[in-house]
Each structure stands twice: as C-alpha cells, then as structure tokens.
Design a protein around this motif. Structure first.
Motif, short mmCIF file in Angstrom:
data_model
loop_
_atom_site.label_atom_id
_atom_site.label_comp_id
_atom_site.label_asym_id
_atom_site.label_seq_id
_atom_site.Cartn_x
_atom_site.Cartn_y
_atom_site.Cartn_z
N HIS B 255 36.15 36.79 29.59
CA HIS B 255 36.91 35.79 30.07
C HIS B 255 36.58 34.37 29.32
CE1 HIS B 255 39.56 33.24 32.38
NE2 HIS B 255 38.84 32.37 32.21
N HIS B 304 37.20 37.41 38.42
CA HIS B 304 38.67 37.60 38.67
C HIS B 304 39.29 38.81 37.89
CE1 HIS B 304 39.71 34.39 35.55
NE2 HIS B 304 40.10 35.62 34.65
N HIS B 305 38.46 39.51 36.90
CA HIS B 305 38.95 40.84 36.48
C HIS B 305 38.61 42.02 37.22
CE1 HIS B 305 40.87 38.67 32.71
NE2 HIS B 305 39.60 37.72 32.89
CU LIG Z 1 39.93 35.78 33.00
#
Ligand SMILES: [Cu+2]
Ligand code: HEM
Lengths: 143, 552
Positions: B255, B304-305
């Motif tokens: 990220h 969030h993945h």
């Molecule tokens: Cu991300």
C-alpha cells in the motif's frame, strides 16, 4: 544534519573496557533467558519475560555496538522512528490475529485472544494458553 | 531572483558530449547520465509490460478462449503486473526525473553518493535480468501479489520472479537513501526548506517510504521463495502457516508502494502546473506538507486489501477509517493545483494537457478508492474489475500522465531539442481518450460482477470487453506515437535553448542540455521556487530571471 560535531564524545574512540562490559552484560542476559525459560512461568509471562530480556539486549547492541549512544539526536530519532513503524506492522497484525474468528487461525497456533468492544464473545473457554507448539487437543468447538 | 547562473558563460561541455564511448556511460557517476540510463531501462520495461497487457486484452476480446490457454493467461497477467509495478512504476519517475533534476533544483553538483547512485542502476539491471530470466523459463502464474498458499505450491517459475523483485528492492532503497541525504546536506546557499521546489518535497516524501517500507517487501518475498523451495510452513495453512500473515506483510509494503508510485507523479505535476499556469503555487506549504502527510498516513491503511481475506472485522473497521484519511491529503493537493490554475495565464501545451488528464483521473480514481475503503462496499467489489479499474485509473491515469507530462516538459532540458508540439497534442488526446475507453468499461464490468484474473467470461460481458480492448489499442497506439516523435526530435527537432517554456523552475537556469558540471559557480537562492510574483496584470513574466550579478 551537518557533520555531527555535537557534544564532546562523538567520534571519540572508547577503550575496549566499555565493549567488554556490554559483552558481559549480554552474556548475563542470555543466561537469564535460559534460566527463566526453566521456570515454567506459563503464558503469557514466559513470552513477555523473554521478549523483555531480548529487547534489553537489542538496546545494548544498538546503543553501544552500533554507537547510537554517541550519535546526534537526529540519528537517534531516525532509529526510534523506524522502531515505531516496526511496532505498527507487528501491532496491527497481531491485533488482527487476536480478534479474528478463531477458526481462521492456523491450527496449533499460539495466539493472544482479545475481545473487541461490542462483539459477542467467541468460543473462548480454555483458549488462552492452548495450542502451544506441539500440543494437541484444541477445544472441541474448534474442530 | 532565482539562482543566477544565466550570466555565466558556460565553456564546459554539456553532459552528453562531455565524454564519449560506451565505457564513459557504463561507469558514469553523473546523476544526469544515470537519469538517462533509467529512462532507457524503464521505458523498455514499460514496452515489455505493455506487450503483456495487449496480449491480455486480445485474449479478453471474446468470451471463450481466444489466443491462449488459461495457464498462459495467468502468466500474462502476472508478468504484466510484476513488470509494470516493480520494473516501471516504482523506479521510473524517481530514477529518471529524480536523478536528473533533484541536484539541479538544489543547486548541487551531484547527488550525495554518486557511486551508490550508479549501483542502484546495476541493482535494477540485475534484478530485471533475474526476473526476465524467470519469464523465459516459463514465468509465474500467481499474480503480482504472490498470495499463499498458491504461490508457495505453484509449479511455475515463481522463485526467480520473487528474487528479481527482491534485488530491485535494494535499488529502490539505495535511491531513497541517496535522495534523503542529498536533500538534507546538498542544498545550495540560501535554499531553505521553505524555498525548496515542490518536486523535491514530494520526492523526499517518496524516499522516506522507500526506505521504511521496501525492507518489509524484501523480507516477505524472500520468505515466499524459501517456503516455495524448502517447504517451510510459514504461510501455507496445510503446513501450519498463516496465509493472511503474508497479506499483512505484503500490503504493509505494497500500500505505501502505491504512494511510492503516485507521490513522484504529484511531484511532477506541481512543477508543470506552475510553469504553464504562470502562477505561484497556491498554498505552497500545504502542498509540501501534504506529501509528508500522505507518506505517513499511507502506512496505516494496508488492511483495506484484506477486508474479505479473513482479517478480523475489528481490524477491518480500523483500516477502513484510517484509509479515508489519505483522501484528505490528496484532496488538499488537488484543490491547491486547481486553485493555482485560477486566473493563471494558461498555456495549453502537451505537458499541460497531461496535467488536465491527471487531475481528472486522480480525482476519479481516488474517489473510487475511498468507496472501496468502505468495508460493506468492498465486499461486493473485491476481486472484480472494479478494483482493476480503480488502480489503473490512479496508476495509469496518475503516474503515467505525470510521467508523460514530465517527459514533455523536461525533454528540451534533457536533450536540448523541441519535439513537434502538434503531434504531441494529437498523442495526448489519443492517450487520454484511449485510456477512458479502456477503463471506464471495466468499472461497469466490475460493478456487474465480472471477476478479475479469469480468461473467459459469460457472454453478457462481451460488448464492454470489446470496448475495453479497443480503447487499449488506441492507448498503445498513442504511446507509440510519443516514442516516434520524441526519438525523431533528437535528430530533427528545433534546438530548444535554455528555457523554451519561460519556466521559473530552478533547473531551467542551466543551458540545455545542462553542463556536465551543473553549475560553474554554486547558485545562490534568494527567492522561493515557481516565482512568478512579478507578473503585472496581463503581462507575461520575463522568460528567464534577469541575469544577476554573481554574489557569493
Ligand atoms: Cu491500498
Ligand atoms: C484515496 C486514496 C486511496 C484509497 C482510499 C484506496 C483504496 C483502495 C482499496 C480499498 C483497495 C482494495 C480493493 C479490493 O481489493 O477490494 C485498493 C486497491 C488498490 N489500489 Fe487503491 N486506494 C487509494 C489510492 C490508490 C493509489 C494512489 C494507488 C496507486 C498509485 C492505488 C493503487 C491500488 C492498487 C494497485 C490496488 C489493487 C491491488 C491488487 O489487488 O492487485 N490506490 N485501493
């Protein structure tokens, strides 16, 4: 950061005395780790004590063998910042592990259990301390 | 005024002519030549990744099998992702423009560690070679995310691909350290932090992420390679491992890595916006600090993945909320760039066309990102073409637009020649239109439920897939066009002169191409960057700062 002409002591070379003292301290702590492992403290204390001793040893190495003790503040700040990010990585990952639906964790894994606010308790009985590496007999609810 | 190097007569040769022969390039420590080497290497990687992309799109032209088997398709999207991310997106803008312009903007002779800089090129080359070797051996079929347990058990050549990416990681770390130290220690006299060009600020923020996050990627790639080779049970649940642990470690790098890709893009845009709106940056400090804000907050959102991967609902909630904060800092930048345009004297050139594209795609892509960070929505969209469209909007629409804006803006400085402005505008329109045609259908497909990474699909998805492939062809054609007229300009282009755009960026106070030594005397900085302040109503600013006497 200009060249580190800070307080006296930077760039100064210390005699071997300091290194020997640190080395002796590391040896003592290693023996301490070994001895406390014999005490069968039980979870979670066995882990906490071992990690505390290991953290102390790492601090000694960083401060004296890696010379952070003699460094200007900015360099120490860099070091501490990177530690904060390691704590972030481990912290939120362990938090996931500790609050997951228990069946999601690998079998026989030793995990912390933590109850997120406002959630129904998971199957909990006998969980804490269960499943030491090699131990058999997970709570029946998890099979 | 700006650093006043104009009055100085340069009798030193420019960096291209300074030394001849292949050896002088292979062993160069000149940051400008290293930038050019990165330009050649990363655009070659881009071409390779683009080839894989076209093969993917051709396969998806019809619902059933079209030109390849399912297994080949898996390899194609893996190689496309790996090449585009690790060989192009991450190194391209810092490697090319960072190397070339950071020292020039700081008034420095070179980066802080010129030898390490050369090492970073060779690390990149070694990593790329290992990865390409793996591709020739058959490539991997895991996707660029290497999720376990598939990646630890697949029979394809995943290990060389992992090791290639691992080595390239070191190149990235070395570059990051170099830029951080350069920014701290090599600023010219008078160049305080609040006078630094916004390009430098953003590259600096990128470097911090590179140094902090890349080691985690190295670690996780190595662990996957070890588990694949020796059968350890780190990630594979069948062997007692935890597959979600891999996702945590992977996204802790990946990220922030999306900001490694997009912060340099923002760096370029900040320069180009000022140059073609002929105005000072609106809210300089906000733009500068928001780069650091993005770098910081980007580290708090990786979960969030993992919303649908088995991560705890509690963690998912935390990560969902934290993810939204990134949107705030991005929005600060977008508002400031837009406000800079307001009442500017806009020159609609090719670089500016890409800025417009960038702003649109970044906002669109960013908003869909915020939507995806909402857990309940992500459950529907996860692993569909909606996600594919989201990150392509940001990465292609953001990073590639900025890359193109930068290459057009700085081409005259780097090589001393002008390209054909007419063709450049045609290409920009082709690319921007082709891009929309490629990815807007993918948003729709994803929302209808078409999963990603499948080589066939039900017939009702056919028309939109055809539209997407057609758009991709147009996009590819646009890139070829750019390549052709840029290469032609090297030979036939009009000689550019020191400052064809009349830009006030510090780097334009050198001849084009710059001298091998950068500056004969260290420039003195007496004003902030992007300094268009003296422009009267309706009056063009003086194209170059008036030659000032050499104080210092
Ligand atoms: Cu991300
Ligand atoms: C406002 C800021 C952003 C937010 C809130 C955001 C949010 C998200 C979320 C929630 C996902 C996961 C979707 C899923 O798999 O279901 C995602 C995927 C992704 N995003 Fe973003 N995003 C943002 C900006 C960016 C930027 C700037 C980039 C790249 C430069 C980017 C690149 C990606 C990539 C590569 C993936 C997919 C990775 C994969 O699964 O292969 N995002 N984003």
């Amino acid at each position: 950061m200009a060249h580190g002409e800070n307080a006296a002591g930077f760039e100064e070379h210390h005699g071997t005395g300091r290194y020997v003292a640190v080395w002796v301290a590391l040896c003592v702590l290693t023996v301490a780790t070994f001895l406390t492992s014999r005490l069968a403290l039980g979870p979670p204390w066995h882990l906490l004590v071992a990690m505390a001793i290991a953290g102390g040893k790492a601090t000694l190495v960083a401060l004296f063998f890696m010379h952070l003790w003699d460094q200007p503040g900015a360099n120490r700040l860099v070091f501490v910042t990177s530690l904060a990010f390691v704590a972030l990585l481990i912290g939120l990952t362990v938090l996931d592990n500790a609050t997951r639906f228990p069946l999601t964790n690998p079998p026989h894994e030793q995990t912390l259990r933590f109850q997120p606010p406002g959630e129904e308790p998971h199957v909990q009985e006998g969980e804490r301390g269960q499943g030491r590496p090699g131990a058999i007999g997970r709570p029946a609810a998890e099979h | 005024m700006n650093p006043s190097a104009n009055s100085v007569v340069y009798n030193t040769p420019n960096y291209l002519d300074a030394e001849g022969g292949v050896r002088s390039w292979l062993f160069t420590r000149d940051h400008k030549r290293i930038g050019v080497m990165y330009l050649v290497l990363t655009t070659s990687a881009f071409a390779l990744g683009g080839l894989f992309a076209m093969l993917i799109r051709i396969e998806l032209l019809t619902p059933g099998p079209t030109i390849m088997s399912a297994m080949t398709y898996n390899r194609m999207f893996t190689l496309h992702g790996v090449v585009m991310i690790f060989l192009f997106m991450v190194p391209a803008i810092p490697g090319i423009f960072g190397n070339f312009f950071l020292p020039l903007m700081l008034g420095a002779q070179d980066v802080a560690f010129p030898r390490l800089n050369l090492l970073s090129v060779y690390l990149y080359l070694v990593g790329a070679t290992i990865a390409v070797w793996g591709m020739i051996q058959g490539g991997a079929d895991t996707g660029w995310t290497f999720y376990a347990p598939y990646s630890t058990t697949t029979t394809t050549k995943v290990v060389p691909i992992l090791l290639g990416a691992f080595v390239i990681g070191f190149s990235s770390i070395v570059t990051g350290i170099n830029f951080i130290v350069t920014t701290h220690t090599m600023r010219g006299p008078g160049l305080t932090w609040d006078r630094m060009p916004l390009f430098v600020w953003s590259i600096y923020a990128t470097s911090i992420i590179q140094v902090l996050a890349t080691p985690v990627l190295g670690m996780v790639l190595l662990l996957v390679a070890i588990e694949h080779s020796f059968g350890f049970g780190i990630f594979d649940p069948a062997r007692g491992g935890d597959p979600i642990l891999l996702q945590h470690l992977f996204w802790f790098y990946s990220h922030p890595a999306v900001y490694i890709m997009v912060l340099p893009a923002m760096a370029v845009i900040s320069e180009v916006v000022c140059a073609f709106a002929r105005k000072n940056m609106f809210g300089y400090k906000a733009v500068a600090y928001s780069s650091l804000g993005i770098a910081f907050v980007g580290f708090f959102t990786w979960g969030h993945h993992l919303f649908t991967s088995g991560q705890s609902a509690f963690d998912a909630g935390i990560f969902g909320v934290l993810s939204m904060f990134v949107g705030i800092f991005t929005a600060i930048k977008v508002f400031n760039w837009t406000a800079t345009l307001y009442k500017g004297a806009i020159k609609f050139t090719a670089p500016f066309a890409y800025v417009c594209g960038f702003l649109f795609f970044l906002v669109f892509g960013g908003m869909t990102g915020v939507a995806l960070a909402t857990v309940s929505l992500d459950v529907h969209w996860q692993d569909t073409y909606f996600v594919v469209a989201h990150f392509h909007f940001i990465m292609v629409g953001g990073t590639i637009m900025a890359f193109l804006a930068g290459i057009h803006y700085w081409w005259p400085k780097m090589f001393g020649r002008m390209y054909s402005e007419g063709w450049a505008l045609v290409a920009a329109c082709t690319i921007i239109f082709g891009f929309n045609a490629t990815f807007i259908p993918q948003f729709l497909l994803g929302n209808m439920g078409m999963p990603r990474r499948y080589y066939s699909y039900p017939a009702q998805f056919w028309p939109l897939n055809v539209a997407s492939t057609a758009g991709a062809s147009l996009l590819g054609f646009g890139f070829l066009l750019v390549l052709v007229y840029l290469l032609l300009s090297l030979k036939y282009g009009r000689v550019a002169g020191a400052n064809p755009w009349g830009s006030r960026g510090f780097e334009w106070n050198t001849p084009s191409p710059p001298s091998a030594l950068n500056f004969p005397v260290p420039p003195v900085f007496t004003h902030g960057p992007h300094d268009y302040q003296d422009r009267g109503p309706g009056e063009e600013p003086s194209p170059t700062p008036p030659p000032e006497a050499q104080h210092a």
